[in-house]
Design an enzyme around this catalytic site. Structure first.
Site, PDB file in Angstrom:
ATOM      1  N   ASP A  65     -92.706 -12.711 -27.555  1.00  0.00           N
ATOM      2  CA  ASP A  65     -91.938 -13.762 -26.895  1.00  0.00           C
ATOM      3  C   ASP A  65     -91.141 -13.199 -25.722  1.00  0.00           C
ATOM      4  O   ASP A  65     -90.944 -13.879 -24.720  1.00  0.00           O
ATOM      5  CB  ASP A  65     -90.997 -14.443 -27.894  1.00  0.00           C
ATOM      6  N   ASP A  68     -93.877 -12.200 -22.746  1.00  0.00           N
ATOM      7  CA  ASP A  68     -94.687 -13.225 -22.087  1.00  0.00           C
ATOM      8  C   ASP A  68     -94.114 -13.653 -20.732  1.00  0.00           C
ATOM      9  O   ASP A  68     -94.844 -13.809 -19.758  1.00  0.00           O
ATOM     10  CB  ASP A  68     -94.950 -14.438 -22.993  1.00  0.00           C
ATOM     11  N   ASP A  86     -94.133 -22.055 -23.613  1.00  0.00           N
ATOM     12  CA  ASP A  86     -93.254 -21.039 -24.193  1.00  0.00           C
ATOM     13  C   ASP A  86     -92.086 -21.679 -24.937  1.00  0.00           C
ATOM     14  O   ASP A  86     -91.817 -21.344 -26.094  1.00  0.00           O
ATOM     15  CB  ASP A  86     -92.751 -20.100 -23.096  1.00  0.00           C
ATOM     16  N   ASP A  90     -91.607 -21.594 -28.936  1.00  0.00           N
ATOM     17  CA  ASP A  90     -90.405 -20.890 -29.420  1.00  0.00           C
ATOM     18  C   ASP A  90     -89.720 -21.677 -30.527  1.00  0.00           C
ATOM     19  O   ASP A  90     -89.207 -21.103 -31.487  1.00  0.00           O
ATOM     20  CB  ASP A  90     -89.403 -20.666 -28.280  1.00  0.00           C
TER      21      ASP A  90
END
Length: 191
Positions: A65, A68, A86, A90
């Site tokens: 995470d 990226d 994203d 998340d």
């Protein structure tokens, strides 16, 4: 709080992101790998109750995470679709990370409040930013801190379930305080 040291983390993330780019791993693929790792983490905790392996998988998922966004920036492919993917994934990861605590014997209603607080913290930032307000760095416990708290909680769990429960309560209280801080910050800055 951690947003202040993000620039320092680039020293680690940048070379890894460059290596991923050379391997033709896009930011979106890294995001999806992080999500998959979060599901594997959840399965390991629920099915095997293997906290040590869980900690490793949590770390790998959180690292994906973190990397990226750096991949997207370095490859000049940062955009609205990647940002949306994203942010959305998340939230699923956050649910997976915290939901694992159910199977470790933490009080279900308190775990539910922690999941809810985590999601509201992120929602308040997203809503504020859609209204033109900056929320990054506002509040005691942002996403990075929540992941660190979860790491520490799992490590403490290996040694003492009682101590880990008290640490969990601190985690929950700080999350609720952050919800209140962000709500006040947004509301007081709106016309």
């Amino acid at each position: 709080m951690l947003t202040r040291i993000r620039k320092q983390s680039k020293k680690i993330l940048k070379p890894v992101a460059k290596a991923f780019i050379k391997l033709h791993i896009s930011a979106n693929v890294a995001t999806i790998i992080g999500l998959i790792l979060s599901f594997i983490y959840l399965a390991i905790i629920i099915l095997l109750k293997d906290v040590i392996l869980g900690i490793v998988l949590l770390g790998l998922s959180a690292f994906m995470d973190a990397v990226d966004g750096e991949i997207a920036r370095l490859s000049n492919k940062a955009g609205a679709k990647g940002s949306f993917l994203d942010s959305s994934l998340d939230r699923i990861e956050d649910i997976n990370y915290i939901s694992s605590l159910f199977s470790l014997g933490f009080t279900p209603i308190l775990v539910g409040f922690l999941i809810g607080s985590s999601l509201v913290i992120s929602y308040l930032r997203a809503k504020a930013e859609s209204l033109g307000l900056k929320m990054e760095g506002r509040g005691i416990i942002e996403r990075g801190e929540r992941i660190i708290f979860l790491f520490v909680l799992l490590i403490l769990y290996l040694f003492s379930q009682t101590i880990s429960f008290y640490f969990f309560l601190v985690f929950l209280i700080l999350s609720i305080v952050t919800v209140i801080q962000r709500f006040i910050a947004v509301y007081s800055n709106l016309p």
